[in-house]
Design a protein around this motif. Structure first.
Motif, short mmCIF file in Angstrom:
data_model
loop_
_atom_site.label_atom_id
_atom_site.label_comp_id
_atom_site.label_asym_id
_atom_site.label_seq_id
_atom_site.Cartn_x
_atom_site.Cartn_y
_atom_site.Cartn_z
N TRP A 1 -5.27 3.31 3.96
CA TRP A 1 -5.17 1.93 4.29
C TRP A 1 -3.79 1.42 4.91
N TYR B 1 -3.97 2.44 8.58
CA TYR B 1 -4.66 1.74 9.15
C TYR B 1 -3.93 0.38 9.67
N GLU B 2 -3.11 -0.32 8.55
CA GLU B 2 -2.54 -1.42 8.33
C GLU B 2 -1.38 -1.35 9.64
N LEU C 1 -5.08 4.66 -0.73
CA LEU C 1 -4.00 3.60 -0.11
C LEU C 1 -3.37 4.18 0.91
N THR D 1 0.63 -1.09 -0.11
CA THR D 1 -0.07 0.03 0.06
C THR D 1 0.82 1.11 0.01
#
Length: 523
Positions: free
Chosen positions: A241, A244-245, A238, A202
């Protein structure tokens, strides 16, 4: 990391060779590109030879930094060097522009490992006092290689073949790798790691989309086209994301906890501004010299000499300032000098004297040298060994991102200003406009000596003034960013640098003082 005197000298030589190659490759190719296009054709793909390298080398920096923390510096440096050399050889054997672009992308995949890991290894093998001095030495290698690059590229093209611009990397790259392979001994804890594949993917795609949007926006398509909006949207989604990851990953590729440290946050902001100033000045002052002052391409390159020489000298001096007076004062001195130098650039007109420009370049180079050392040293000292690689890589990453995005924005500003100012001038000289040689646009007449010499003197002066006024807005943006840089540095910690050393650094420093191993005097 305890090492003998001879081992440190050999590792330092290997790292200097690696740094020199990385610096050289950023400038030597530009000189050779006109000849490459003459042989391979494909002038419409000209910019992609640089963009492909920039995209891959920038995207991989934080990834290599994290992997170096997990698996050690040496294997990642050797891997990056191998990929870089494979890309260099393949680029030299290219038979079309498409092939050259693909192989330059491979070359960039390896280059992304070199500079951040070189700086990380310096942080590992030298304690704070020696590190401050050695950082200046490596800044000198970078500056000297950047100066030599254009001249060396021209020499190779004139007397050999453009292919040797790439082949020349091979012997020096192999020598660097071999010396490091046998001289650097690492003790890395061997355990199974859980790689952050989603975070890596990402982050990489997000950066590629962002850089692609800035590199092509305003040129291949407008900023408000569906292509630009789509790429910015993809990059933002992205990135969200990725963030978050990273909060969920066992071993995140870019630990967000790093940015809870004020030193790293402020140094990252400073890195973005430093990259923008560096790329902006080195891109647009040569344009001023050639387009406004009427100098040759050689003159345009030489004018950066004072900046590129002042940088490493200042970086060497700043190491002592950091040790005695701390990060804040060092960074403030650097950003203030850069601010004064960029402020002088606001006064660049067709009548400005050469000494005035040189003084501005010296001030900017000195400022960048002081501030860059402060950022690198402060970040390396603020984290333990297992985060030093990714922390060091983050400073390089933000510097490159800042420069790439900044130059793209400045290019858009310049294009808009030139379109606004050049159109009414040429409207009064329709006959000149109609007789421009094929392939020479109105915006390029000042940069084409053969055409420039045929222009009526009144028209020439009007165009020079118009370009100077257009560049003023570029320098104004740099001036505003330089002000932000000065203000931001007040948030760096004051006091002596050793007061902010991570506890592992304090232990290493104490062990080094007790050791009977004599440190090499470098620089």
């Amino acid at each position: 990391m305890q090492m003998t005197r001879n081992a440190k000298i050999l590792v330092t030589i290997a790292l200097m060779l690696g740094m020199a190659l990385a610096a050289l490759d950023t400038t030597i190719v530009g000189t050779a590109m006109p000849s490459i296009v003459g042989k391979l054709g494909g002038i419409t793909l000209y910019s992609w030879v640089f963009s492909a390298y920039l995209l891959t080398s920038t995207t991989t920096v934080p990834i290599y930094g994290k992997l170096a923390d997990l698996y050690g510096r040496k294997p990642l440096f050797l891997f990056g060097s191998a990929v870089f050399l494979i890309g260099s050889v393949a680029s030299g054997f290219s038979h079309s522009m498409v092939e050259l672009i693909i192989f330059r992308a491979i070359q960039g995949l390896g280059a992304g490992a070199v500079q951040p890991i070189v700086l990380t290894i310096i942080g590992d093998i030298f304690a704070l006092k020696e590190r401050a001095r050695v950082q200046g030495l490596f800044s000198g290698v970078w500056g000297l290689s950047s100066i030599v690059g254009p001249a060396l590229g021209g020499l190779i093209v004139d007397h050999f073949s453009w292919r040797w611009v790439f082949f020349i990397n091979v012997p020096f790259g192999l020598l660097s790798a071999l010396i490091l392979m046998f001289s650097l001994k690492e003790q890395v804890e061997r355990k199974k790691h859980k790689l952050d594949y989603i975070g890596t993917l990402t982050l990489s795609i997000s950066i590629v989309a962002l850089l692609f949007a800035f590199l092509q926006g305003g040129t291949s398509w407008s900023w408000f086209s569906w292509q630009s909006i789509g790429l910015f949207a993809i990059s933002a989604l992205l990135l969200a994301w990725f963030l978050y990851e990273e909060r969920r990953a066992a071993e995140p590729i870019l630990p967000l906890d790093l940015f809870q440290n004020r030193i790293i946050v402020i140094s990252s902001i400073g890195g973005v501004i430093l990259g923008t100033l560096m790329f902006g000045i080195t891109s647009y002052v040569p344009l001023f010299m050639q387009g406004v002052k009427g100098g040759s391409a050689t003159d345009a390159g030489i004018i950066l000499g004072p900046l590129l020489l002042a940088w490493p000298i200042a970086a060497t001096i700043s190491g002592k300032v950091v040790l005695s007076y701390g990060y804040r004062l060092t960074a403030l001195v650097g950003t203030a000098l850069s601010l004064i130098g960029v402020g002088m650039a606001l006064l660049f007109t067709p009548q400005v004297s050469l000494p005035f420009i040189i003084v501005a370049m010296v001030l900017i180079g000195t400022g960048l040298g002081f501030s860059s050392s402060a950022y690198i040293l402060s970040v390396q000292n603020a984290v333990p060994w297992n985060l030093r690689g990714v922390a060091t890589a983050s400073t390089q990453f933000f510097r490159t991102i800042g420069g790439t995005i900044g130059v793209a924005i400045m290019g858009s500003i310049l294009n808009a200003q030139m379109a606004q100012r050049f159109a009414p001038i040429f409207a009064s000289y329709q006959q000149v406009l109609q007789h421009l040689p094929k392939g020479v646009s109105p915006g390029n007449v000042l940069l084409t000596p053969g055409v420039r010499e045929t222009l009526p003197i009144v028209l020439l002066h009007q165009l020079q003034a118009a370009l100077s006024q257009s560049l003023f807005w570029v320098y104004l943006l740099l001036f505003i960013l330089a002000i932000v840089g000065v203000v931001a540095m007040f948030w760096l910690p004051g006091g002596r640098a050793d007061q902010y050393m991570y506890k592992d650094e304090v232990i290493d420093a104490a062990e080094q003082q007790q050791s009977e191993v004599v440190m090499p005097h470098i620089g």
